[in-house]
Design an enzyme around this catalytic site. Sequence first.
Site, PDB file in Angstrom:
ATOM      1  N   ALA A  13     -21.812  84.337 -37.160  1.00  0.00           N
ATOM      2  CA  ALA A  13     -23.100  84.936 -36.622  1.00  0.00           C
ATOM      3  C   ALA A  13     -23.064  83.909 -35.482  1.00  0.00           C
ATOM      4  O   ALA A  13     -23.510  82.804 -35.747  1.00  0.00           O
ATOM      5  CB  ALA A  13     -23.954  85.076 -37.406  1.00  0.00           C
ATOM      6  N   GLY A  42     -11.827  83.725 -34.890  1.00  0.00           N
ATOM      7  CA  GLY A  42     -10.936  84.517 -35.562  1.00  0.00           C
ATOM      8  C   GLY A  42     -11.505  86.135 -35.323  1.00  0.00           C
ATOM      9  O   GLY A  42     -10.461  87.042 -34.732  1.00  0.00           O
ATOM     10  N   ASN A 185      -7.281  74.792 -24.371  1.00  0.00           N
ATOM     11  CA  ASN A 185      -8.389  74.750 -23.128  1.00  0.00           C
ATOM     12  C   ASN A 185      -8.000  73.164 -22.732  1.00  0.00           C
ATOM     13  O   ASN A 185      -7.257  72.468 -23.067  1.00  0.00           O
ATOM     14  CB  ASN A 185      -9.461  75.194 -23.386  1.00  0.00           C
ATOM     15  CG  ASN A 185     -10.209  74.186 -24.181  1.00  0.00           C
ATOM     16  OD1 ASN A 185     -10.089  73.218 -24.734  1.00  0.00           O
ATOM     17  ND2 ASN A 185     -11.562  74.651 -24.635  1.00  0.00           N
ATOM     18  N   LYS A 225     -10.364  78.070 -13.180  1.00  0.00           N
ATOM     19  CA  LYS A 225      -9.210  77.754 -12.143  1.00  0.00           C
ATOM     20  C   LYS A 225      -7.899  78.635 -12.734  1.00  0.00           C
ATOM     21  O   LYS A 225      -6.912  78.671 -12.040  1.00  0.00           O
ATOM     22  CB  LYS A 225      -8.679  76.315 -12.246  1.00  0.00           C
ATOM     23  CG  LYS A 225      -9.979  75.342 -12.131  1.00  0.00           C
ATOM     24  CD  LYS A 225      -9.745  75.189 -10.536  1.00  0.00           C
ATOM     25  CE  LYS A 225     -11.113  74.500  -9.766  1.00  0.00           C
ATOM     26  NZ  LYS A 225     -12.481  74.816 -10.441  1.00  0.00           N
ATOM     27  N   GLY A 226      -8.123  79.190 -13.727  1.00  0.00           N
ATOM     28  CA  GLY A 226      -6.913  80.216 -14.360  1.00  0.00           C
ATOM     29  C   GLY A 226      -6.229  79.364 -15.509  1.00  0.00           C
ATOM     30  O   GLY A 226      -6.872  78.885 -16.548  1.00  0.00           O
ATOM     31  N   ASP A 247     -21.636  84.845 -19.400  1.00  0.00           N
ATOM     32  CA  ASP A 247     -21.427  84.435 -20.686  1.00  0.00           C
ATOM     33  C   ASP A 247     -19.843  84.062 -20.958  1.00  0.00           C
ATOM     34  O   ASP A 247     -19.336  84.901 -21.021  1.00  0.00           O
ATOM     35  CB  ASP A 247     -21.855  85.109 -21.814  1.00  0.00           C
ATOM     36  CG  ASP A 247     -22.021  84.615 -23.122  1.00  0.00           C
ATOM     37  OD1 ASP A 247     -21.391  83.244 -23.228  1.00  0.00           O
ATOM     38  OD2 ASP A 247     -22.225  85.260 -24.083  1.00  0.00           O
ATOM     39  N   ASP A 253     -10.998  82.808 -26.554  1.00  0.00           N
ATOM     40  CA  ASP A 253     -10.430  83.897 -27.409  1.00  0.00           C
ATOM     41  C   ASP A 253      -9.776  85.193 -26.962  1.00  0.00           C
ATOM     42  O   ASP A 253      -8.880  85.432 -27.403  1.00  0.00           O
ATOM     43  CB  ASP A 253     -11.774  83.999 -28.563  1.00  0.00           C
ATOM     44  CG  ASP A 253     -12.384  83.030 -29.220  1.00  0.00           C
ATOM     45  OD1 ASP A 253     -11.544  81.965 -29.293  1.00  0.00           O
ATOM     46  OD2 ASP A 253     -13.509  83.024 -29.440  1.00  0.00           O
TER      47      ASP A 253
HETATM   48  O1  RIB Z   1     -14.700  80.656 -29.089  1.00  0.00           O
HETATM   49  C1  RIB Z   1     -16.139  81.143 -29.077  1.00  0.00           C
HETATM   50  C2  RIB Z   1     -16.645  81.214 -30.729  1.00  0.00           C
HETATM   51  O2  RIB Z   1     -16.606  79.827 -31.138  1.00  0.00           O
HETATM   52  C3  RIB Z   1     -18.054  81.632 -30.929  1.00  0.00           C
HETATM   53  O3  RIB Z   1     -17.989  83.135 -31.204  1.00  0.00           O
HETATM   54  C4  RIB Z   1     -18.516  80.968 -32.060  1.00  0.00           C
HETATM   55  O4  RIB Z   1     -18.773  81.539 -33.387  1.00  0.00           O
HETATM   56  C5  RIB Z   1     -17.461  79.896 -32.348  1.00  0.00           C
HETATM   57  O5  RIB Z   1     -16.826  80.064 -33.472  1.00  0.00           O
END
Ligand code: RIB
Length: 316
Positions: A13, A42, A185, A225-226, A247, A253
């Site tokens: 969360a 995940g 990253n 920067k890509g 944001d 991810d």
């Molecule tokens: O990569 C972003 C995520 O990292 C967030 O959603 C947070 O829960 C952490 O796991």
Amino acid sequence: MSKKITVVGSINADVVATTGKYPIRGETKFGKTVNTFPGGKGANQATACHRLGKETFLVGVVGDDMFGSQILSDIQKSGLDTKYIKMTKEASTGVAMIMIDETAENTMLVIKGANDTMKPEDLRQVEQAMKESEILLLQMEVPEDVVIQAMIKAKSMNKLTVLDPAPADGITFRALNYCDVIIPNKQETKFLTGVDVHNTESARRAARHLDDLGVKNIILKMGDKGCFVYKEGREEVIPAIKVDPVDTVGAGDSFSAAVACALADGVDLFQAAEFAVIVSGLAVTQIGAQSGLPTLDDVLEYAKEHDIHHYLLNYQ
Ligand code: RIB
């Protein structure tokens, strides 16, 4: 038929506060807003794959508590398969305390909670899911042993393993022995290679270092920067798309998920990265790690509007 993807990883969360500037250590400041969103690397990656049209299995653990029930119900509503998500009484659901400042940059404290109770024994679910999938996508927010054993299992089944070695706090060099594709990253790249990536030359050095460590498909995420893609001596810098970020939580991810989706469709690493910069670019235009994740139609629409046709034809 398109190949399926299994994601093994964290479910959290996200308690997200926005502020003009971060408070400094020991200081109290007034923030602007606070909201709770579904998150976890995940769950973010699995949701991204699902939105991009891939049949996806998420293997993970939530606590037997309010956040856990809410997240499970949200995931079910989204249509993502929940059969491999376990609810435990051993610990509470993972929580990320996140602050976003006026530049859309974020700072995060993650309490792993139930994610950390995952054990190699839980990997029976991974085996089941992997029987139906071709790609295993993982990060480092669940115990190292789980990540390693899941990759060993996938390799023994001749599947492709894609590792997003995040967060830097959880990285292990052992994992490099079993991943086919790595997508770190800048912080994670620094941790793994000692190289501070700030231009093409440093990115090349870092990628070659990872190549020497045995990972043959490398994409270095470089934020706005890509990314830098490296495979067998061929390299390419792919610039980020131009957006107004709101944001950036979960941007990495969505990038890794998009790479996995494109690889599942059979395109090469370079084309996969081209797809991923669009997906992650669109993902940062809304608040919440999962709320801003684009669908495949969003990506195709963007590509059409911006006259990007070549590789996306593979997805139509
Ligand atoms: O990569 C972003 C995520 O990292 C967030 O959603 C947070 O829960 C952490 O796991």
